[in-house]
Design a protein around this motif. Structure first.
Motif, PDB file in Angstrom:
ATOM      1  N   LEU A 332       0.826  -1.203   0.000  1.00 32.01           N
ATOM      2  CA  LEU A 332       0.000   0.000   0.000  1.00 32.01           C
ATOM      3  C   LEU A 332       0.863   1.257   0.000  1.00 32.01           C
ATOM      4  N   ILE A 333       0.540   2.165  -0.931  1.00 29.45           N
ATOM      5  CA  ILE A 333       1.221   3.456  -1.061  1.00 29.45           C
ATOM      6  C   ILE A 333       0.184   4.548  -0.803  1.00 29.45           C
ATOM      7  N   GLU A 356       5.287  10.727  -0.725  1.00 27.90           N
ATOM      8  CA  GLU A 356       4.323   9.655  -0.508  1.00 27.90           C
ATOM      9  C   GLU A 356       4.811   8.741   0.605  1.00 27.90           C
ATOM     10  N   VAL A 357       3.882   7.997   1.189  1.00 23.18           N
ATOM     11  CA  VAL A 357       4.219   7.062   2.259  1.00 23.18           C
ATOM     12  C   VAL A 357       4.144   5.650   1.705  1.00 23.18           C
ATOM     13  N   ARG A 358       5.291   4.981   1.657  1.00 25.19           N
ATOM     14  CA  ARG A 358       5.363   3.597   1.187  1.00 25.19           C
ATOM     15  C   ARG A 358       5.300   2.702   2.424  1.00 25.19           C
ATOM     16  N   THR A 359       4.173   2.094   2.650  1.00 27.12           N
ATOM     17  CA  THR A 359       3.961   1.333   3.870  1.00 27.12           C
ATOM     18  C   THR A 359       4.520  -0.086   3.745  1.00 27.12           C
ATOM     19  N   SER A 360       4.549  -0.788   4.866  1.00 28.37           N
ATOM     20  CA  SER A 360       4.868  -2.218   4.858  1.00 28.37           C
ATOM     21  C   SER A 360       3.596  -3.060   4.873  1.00 28.37           C
ATOM     22  N   GLY A 374      -2.224  -7.898   5.325  1.00 21.53           N
ATOM     23  CA  GLY A 374      -1.051  -8.327   6.083  1.00 21.53           C
ATOM     24  C   GLY A 374       0.061  -7.296   5.989  1.00 21.53           C
ATOM     25  N   ARG A 375       1.278  -7.741   6.311  1.00 23.95           N
ATOM     26  CA  ARG A 375       2.435  -6.851   6.269  1.00 23.95           C
ATOM     27  C   ARG A 375       3.590  -7.555   5.559  1.00 23.95           C
ATOM     28  N   SER A 376       4.291  -6.795   4.712  1.00 27.19           N
ATOM     29  CA  SER A 376       5.436  -7.374   4.010  1.00 27.19           C
ATOM     30  C   SER A 376       6.605  -7.626   4.951  1.00 27.19           C
ATOM     31  N   ASP A 377       6.685  -6.856   6.052  1.00 28.39           N
ATOM     32  CA  ASP A 377       7.786  -7.056   6.991  1.00 28.39           C
ATOM     33  C   ASP A 377       7.472  -8.128   8.026  1.00 28.39           C
ATOM     34  N   ARG A 378       6.352  -8.857   7.820  1.00 29.75           N
ATOM     35  CA  ARG A 378       6.011  -9.973   8.705  1.00 29.75           C
ATOM     36  C   ARG A 378       6.320 -11.304   8.015  1.00 29.75           C
ATOM     37  N   ARG A 385      12.384 -21.157   3.178  1.00 32.96           N
ATOM     38  CA  ARG A 385      11.031 -20.893   2.670  1.00 32.96           C
ATOM     39  C   ARG A 385      10.483 -19.632   3.313  1.00 32.96           C
ATOM     40  N   ASN A 386       9.837 -18.780   2.497  1.00 29.52           N
ATOM     41  CA  ASN A 386       9.194 -17.585   3.045  1.00 29.52           C
ATOM     42  C   ASN A 386       7.954 -17.985   3.847  1.00 29.52           C
ATOM     43  N   VAL A 387       7.873 -17.503   5.080  1.00 28.64           N
ATOM     44  CA  VAL A 387       6.732 -17.775   5.952  1.00 28.64           C
ATOM     45  C   VAL A 387       6.126 -16.440   6.365  1.00 28.64           C
ATOM     46  N   ASP A 388       4.860 -16.236   6.011  1.00 25.50           N
ATOM     47  CA  ASP A 388       4.155 -14.984   6.293  1.00 25.50           C
ATOM     48  C   ASP A 388       3.404 -15.123   7.621  1.00 25.50           C
TER      49      ASP A 388
END
Length: 492
Positions: A332-333, A356-360, A374-378, A385-388
């Motif tokens: 989200l931007i 602009e605000v580039r959110t996580s 969700g959040r990209s930094d989570r 393996r990527n775990v969200d």
């Protein structure tokens, strides 16, 4: 000049509203007069245009609001700090903002800091004209982030940006002088000032502000009974505490119940809807962009699942990952009038790139309605393996009897970052082993929590949000948890 272009000080001075704090009622005119006197005292201490003042909400109530307006009256900006902040957190805000003065109920004069008590700023020169003043493009607030997912940072906002945001909130909620707005949260919570106090004063309404702790839910319930609000603002954790208070309904006049969070699980949402008589209205709020969206939908599914549409003057864009390809979800931007200018660093302003605000945060837009997913930094790496963690939380939320919980990352001595589920004992009604068994039915083996820690209380911020940063995990580890492991060896 339109209302959106004015200052927050102009808004208060023009208001016919009133605010009730610490058991006393002040009209906006009374508040402006007191602030004028305090501005003289601030100027006498060398505070002027461009300076920063840090105000600690340590039970000071109306004094804090008076000092905030006084800072604006001399052209200064202010940062509000929770009374529960420790000395290191207060010092960090002072350092980041470059504050020339720290104000709290009981100064400690630590490390030679320039401190003063609120009571010592009650100048008796109300007839004197304070020097300076403020303009729409002056900085009004340095807002500290909650620190739930990272170390707290301070974001600078102009009067123009916050005034436009406040005006947009008032229009969206159709606030009038007949409204009564109440929040049990303290004034140091930015949402209380920008979602309750200032929009209420804009409308000429009556505002009640409390300072809820979990041990004082009965007192907050009593305040609500006296106020009979038409708008209630809190976070889900606080709504949950209030809903556990039995007795006659105190929400007979309630039109809006607003919370700044992602939508709740359906069973919790429906239980609170039944208790309040109105649905919770989710607002998407950021330390970096004030109030971005506010849900005033009429469709029940849209009320439950989204955070509504952007406010006037705010744009939300979804930036999709070029590598992952198709799909409506993305980062989200935020652009437009609600955005802050940038972060404070040792007193200097470091502007946001491109304004602009580039959110996580991750989310998607459908028919103009925003859903935060969700959040990209989570996202952590487990065995390559990527775990969200956000996806794990969403899947596990359906577990019967789980109650309040959070999924966090913790460091395993051999495996590195691993998911850990924190559960709060007072709301957990099933054995931890049953929760772990449920996890096995809904999660990929690599996504399984390494353990479940049952805590007396989850590590929370002043607003009740669970801390998911490392500090929150460490705090949780210090609350004598009762761990339940997934039964696998360290080979995983």
């Amino acid at each position: 000049m339109t209302a959106d272009d004015g200052t927050l000080l102009d808004l208060v001075r023009a208001s016919d509203g009133s605010i009730v704090m610490d058991g006393a009622r002040l009209t906006a005119a009374d508040l402006a007069l007191q602030a004028r006197a305090t501005a003289v005292a601030l100027a006498a201490r060398g505070v002027g245009p461009g300076d920063a003042v840090v105000l600690v909400d340590d039970g000071s109530g109306a004094e804090l609001l008076r000092c905030l307006l006084a800072a604006w009256s001399v052209g200064a900006r202010a940062a509000l700090v929770s009374g529960t902040a420790d000395e290191a957190e207060v010092a960090a805000v002072v350092r980041q903002t470059g504050a020339s003065l720290l104000v709290r109920r009981s100064p400690r004069a630590s490390d030679g800091a320039n401190e003063v008590a609120f009571r010592d700023l009650s100048a008796q020169h109300a007839s004197a004209v304070p020097p300076g003043g403020c303009a729409p493009d002056d900085i009004a607030l340095d807002v500290a982030s909650s620190g739930t997912t990272s170390a707290p940072k301070c974001v600078s906002y102009t009067h123009r940006a916050l005034r436009a945001n406040v005006e947009a909130i008032g229009r969206r909620l159709h606030l009038t002088p007949d409204d009564v707005l109440y929040s049990p949260l303290p004034l140091s919570v930015a949402g209380v000032l920008c979602m309750v106090v200032l929009p209420g004063l804009r409308a000429g309404a009556t505002i009640h502000v409390g300072r809820l702790a979990s041990a004082r839910v009965a007192a907050a319930h009593g305040h609500i009974q006296l106020a009979r609000p038409t708008l209630l603002y809190a976070v889900p954790y606080v709504y949950d505490l209030l809903s556990r208070k039995r007795g006659a309904s105190v929400y007979d006049r309630l039109r809006w119940a607003v919370c700044s969070s992602s939508p709740l699980p359906a069973p919790t949402f429906d239980r609170l809807w039944k208790h309040l008589g109105v649905p919770l209205r989710n607002a998407y709020c950021l330390a970096e962009a004030a109030t971005v969206t506010l849900n005033t939908c009429t469709d029940p599914d849209e009320i439950r699942e989204t955070v509504g549409t952007p406010l006037d003057g705010v744009e939300v864009a979804v930036e999709q990952d070029a590598e992952s390809g198709a799909g409506p979800e993305g980062r989200l931007i935020i652009r437009g009038t609600s955005c802050g200018l940038g972060y404070r660093q040792d007193g200097r302003l470091v502007p946001f790139s491109g304004g602009e605000v580039r959110t996580s945060d991750l989310g998607l837009l459908r028919n103009g309605l925003l859903t935060v997913t969700g959040r990209s930094d989570r996202v952590i790496q487990v065995a390559g393996r990527n775990v969200d963690l956000s996806l794990i939380r969403r899947a596990v939320a359906a577990c019967p009897g789980l109650g309040d919980f959070e999924v966090v990352a913790d460091q395993h001595p051999r495996l590195g970052a691993v998911p850990v589920l924190l559960a709060e004992a007072r709301t957990l009604t099933v054995p931890a082993a049953r929760v772990m068994a449920f996890c096995r039915t809904v999660l990929h083996p690599a996504d399984m929590p390494r353990e479940i820690r049952v805590l007396d209380e989850l590590p929370r911020t002043i607003t009740g949000k669970v801390r998911t940063a490392a500090g929150g995990v460490n705090a949780a580890a210090g609350t004598t948890p009762k761990p339940h492991h997934d039964g696998r060896g360290d080979g995983r």
